[in-house]
Design a protein around this motif. Structure first.
Motif, PDB file in Angstrom:
ATOM      1  N   ILE A 293      51.907  42.587  44.034  1.00 62.64           N
ATOM      2  CA  ILE A 293      50.435  42.003  43.896  1.00 62.64           C
ATOM      3  C   ILE A 293      50.055  41.471  45.214  1.00 62.64           C
ATOM      4  O   ILE A 293      49.024  41.764  45.902  1.00 62.64           O
ATOM      5  N   PHE A 294      50.981  40.580  45.611  1.00 60.16           N
ATOM      6  CA  PHE A 294      50.534  40.052  47.220  1.00 60.16           C
ATOM      7  C   PHE A 294      50.239  41.129  48.213  1.00 60.16           C
ATOM      8  O   PHE A 294      49.392  41.006  49.017  1.00 60.16           O
TER       9      PHE A 294
ATOM     10  N   GLY B 299      45.301  33.969  42.795  1.00 58.46           N
ATOM     11  CA  GLY B 299      46.145  32.850  43.055  1.00 58.46           C
ATOM     12  C   GLY B 299      45.973  31.851  41.717  1.00 58.46           C
ATOM     13  O   GLY B 299      47.114  31.026  41.857  1.00 58.46           O
ATOM     14  N   ILE B 300      45.152  31.893  41.003  1.00 54.67           N
ATOM     15  CA  ILE B 300      45.312  31.050  39.801  1.00 54.67           C
ATOM     16  C   ILE B 300      46.379  31.859  38.827  1.00 54.67           C
ATOM     17  O   ILE B 300      47.159  31.101  38.168  1.00 54.67           O
ATOM     18  N   LEU B 301      46.637  33.014  38.745  1.00 52.35           N
ATOM     19  CA  LEU B 301      47.338  33.977  37.823  1.00 52.35           C
ATOM     20  C   LEU B 301      48.699  33.992  38.292  1.00 52.35           C
ATOM     21  O   LEU B 301      49.737  34.004  37.346  1.00 52.35           O
ATOM     22  N   THR B 302      48.842  33.734  39.602  1.00 54.17           N
ATOM     23  CA  THR B 302      50.148  34.232  39.963  1.00 54.17           C
ATOM     24  C   THR B 302      51.529  33.262  39.395  1.00 54.17           C
ATOM     25  O   THR B 302      52.521  33.578  38.902  1.00 54.17           O
TER      26      THR B 302
ATOM     27  N   SER C  82      38.772  41.537  47.874  1.00 51.19           N
ATOM     28  CA  SER C  82      37.683  40.719  48.092  1.00 51.19           C
ATOM     29  C   SER C  82      37.920  39.198  47.764  1.00 51.19           C
ATOM     30  O   SER C  82      39.065  39.005  47.338  1.00 51.19           O
ATOM     31  N   PHE C  83      36.999  38.177  48.002  1.00 53.18           N
ATOM     32  CA  PHE C  83      37.375  36.683  47.476  1.00 53.18           C
ATOM     33  C   PHE C  83      37.641  36.474  46.175  1.00 53.18           C
ATOM     34  O   PHE C  83      38.536  35.706  45.947  1.00 53.18           O
ATOM     35  N   ILE C  84      37.199  37.162  45.447  1.00 56.63           N
ATOM     36  CA  ILE C  84      36.993  36.772  43.971  1.00 56.63           C
ATOM     37  C   ILE C  84      38.541  37.161  43.767  1.00 56.63           C
ATOM     38  O   ILE C  84      39.305  36.252  42.813  1.00 56.63           O
ATOM     39  N   VAL C  85      39.112  38.704  43.921  1.00 54.61           N
ATOM     40  CA  VAL C  85      40.170  38.749  43.321  1.00 54.61           C
ATOM     41  C   VAL C  85      41.385  38.177  43.938  1.00 54.61           C
ATOM     42  O   VAL C  85      42.277  37.843  43.181  1.00 54.61           O
ATOM     43  N   LYS C  86      41.213  37.695  45.289  1.00 56.71           N
ATOM     44  CA  LYS C  86      42.234  36.596  45.737  1.00 56.71           C
ATOM     45  C   LYS C  86      42.315  35.400  45.035  1.00 56.71           C
ATOM     46  O   LYS C  86      43.400  34.912  44.844  1.00 56.71           O
ATOM     47  N   ARG C  87      40.893  34.897  44.830  1.00 58.78           N
ATOM     48  CA  ARG C  87      41.254  33.352  43.939  1.00 58.78           C
ATOM     49  C   ARG C  87      41.686  33.485  42.636  1.00 58.78           C
ATOM     50  O   ARG C  87      42.318  32.879  42.445  1.00 58.78           O
ATOM     51  N   THR C  88      41.460  34.816  42.004  1.00 54.92           N
ATOM     52  CA  THR C  88      41.779  35.046  40.654  1.00 54.92           C
ATOM     53  C   THR C  88      43.340  34.980  40.556  1.00 54.92           C
ATOM     54  O   THR C  88      44.145  34.384  39.764  1.00 54.92           O
TER      55      THR C  88
END
Lengths: 79, 235
Positions: free
Chosen positions: B140-141, B103-106, B95-101
């Motif tokens: 993860i990607f 994106g910050i953590l990577t 989902s969108f939330i996991v993708k954005r989170t």
């Protein structure tokens, strides 16, 4: 501190038995990852930080991902 | 009858091992063991504060070369058996939330892996552990964004280049040891600064960087070739 060590060893044995006990493969994989996390804490208690790092990354992270992808492939073929 | 024979075999084997261990010399005869030697002279001879890394990449550097050869052979075998089609098939990811989170953590995961690789001679860690964290980014990607994203950003050709490049760095540093000091994988002493700084311990940090990229790219290739038919038909 010695009681923490015994408690962790007890949990390690329980998690390993649970990983063999359940018939669903996904639950077994989750319990194997729990075993890896407990082993990481034990290695840190024994002051082997290098091994703890390797165990955390490989056992809890990489093994779970690879087992999950392998299990999902097997299930897709058997349907 | 078969069980009896197998049991007899194991009992005989245990008896032979018992005899073998009983003939070992007494422990008190050994006054100066190998671990005492490493602890006593390791920092002085290699300049690495982390003695585990000093043993892995200096005293036992040839064994590490063999281990990385084993990883190379395993990756080659898995790719040879599993990768049939080169085009990536993928899901749409989570989902969108996991993708954005993520994106910050990577970037922080990448920074931590590079720290573990380059500070292998100072703090716990080293090339192998940091390389597996690097491979975790690619995994993860593949899971979160779908493996088509992973294919576009880090193509299999790039991963193959990193893996062979890391192996070549290891062997070239070993060859430079022959050139300057006369032994394969000898520590290049002229690179050493005072112990405890980042540029110290001779050739150990360079070997760490080579092994880190090699292991990371190799495990990413393994996971990619296992996953590429998994999330099949919904793409």
């Amino acid at each position: 501190m010695i009681y923490l060590e015994y408690l962790l060893l007890l949990f390690l044995i329980i998690a390993a038995v649970m990983a063999v006990y359940f018939e669903d493969e996904v639950i077994s994989i989750i319990f194997l990852s729990v075993v890896s996390v407990i082993l990481t804490t034990l290695y840190l208690l024994y002051q082997a930080a290098d091994v703890a790092l390797a165990e955390a990354v490989i056992g809890a992270g990489l093994n779970t991902a690879i087992y999950m992808s392998a299990i999902s492939q097997i299930r897709e073929k058997s349907k | 009858m078969k069980k009896f024979l197998v049991g007899l075999l194991f009992i005989g084997l245990a008896f032979l091992l018992l005899i073998n261990f009983a003939e070992l010399p007494e422990e008190k005869l050994i006054t100066f063991s190998l671990s005492d030697y490493y602890i006593g002279f390791g920092l002085e001879q290699t300049g690495a504060l982390n003695l585990v890394t000093a043993i892995l990449y200096d005293y036992r550097g040839f064994d590490s070369l063999g281990e990385s050869t084993v990883i190379f052979a395993a990756v080659s075998g898995i790719v040879l058996i599993l990768s049939r089609k080169m085009l990536p098939v993928s899901s749409h990811g989570l989902s969108f939330i996991v993708k954005r989170t993520l994106g910050i953590l990577t970037p922080f995961i990448a920074l931590f892996s590079l720290y573990v690789i380059t500070h292998g001679h100072l703090t716990p860690g080293g090339g192998f552990q940091g390389g597996v964290i690097l491979a975790a980014i690619s995994i993860i990607f593949s899971i979160v964004y779908g493996s088509a994203f992973d294919y576009k950003r880090y193509s299999p050709e790039l991963k193959t280049t990193f893996e062979t490049g890391g192996a070549l760095v290891f062997i070239i540093i070993g060859g430079l040891g022959i050139l300057f000091d006369g032994f394969f994988l000898d520590n290049l002493d002229f690179l050493t600064h005072s112990p405890g700084t980042l540029i110290s311990a001779g050739s150990i940090p360079l070997i760490n960087i080579g092994i880190g990229f090699k292991v990371g790219a190799g495990l990413a290739i393994v996971f990619y070739s296992m996953i590429q038919k998994t999330f099949g038909e919904e793409f």
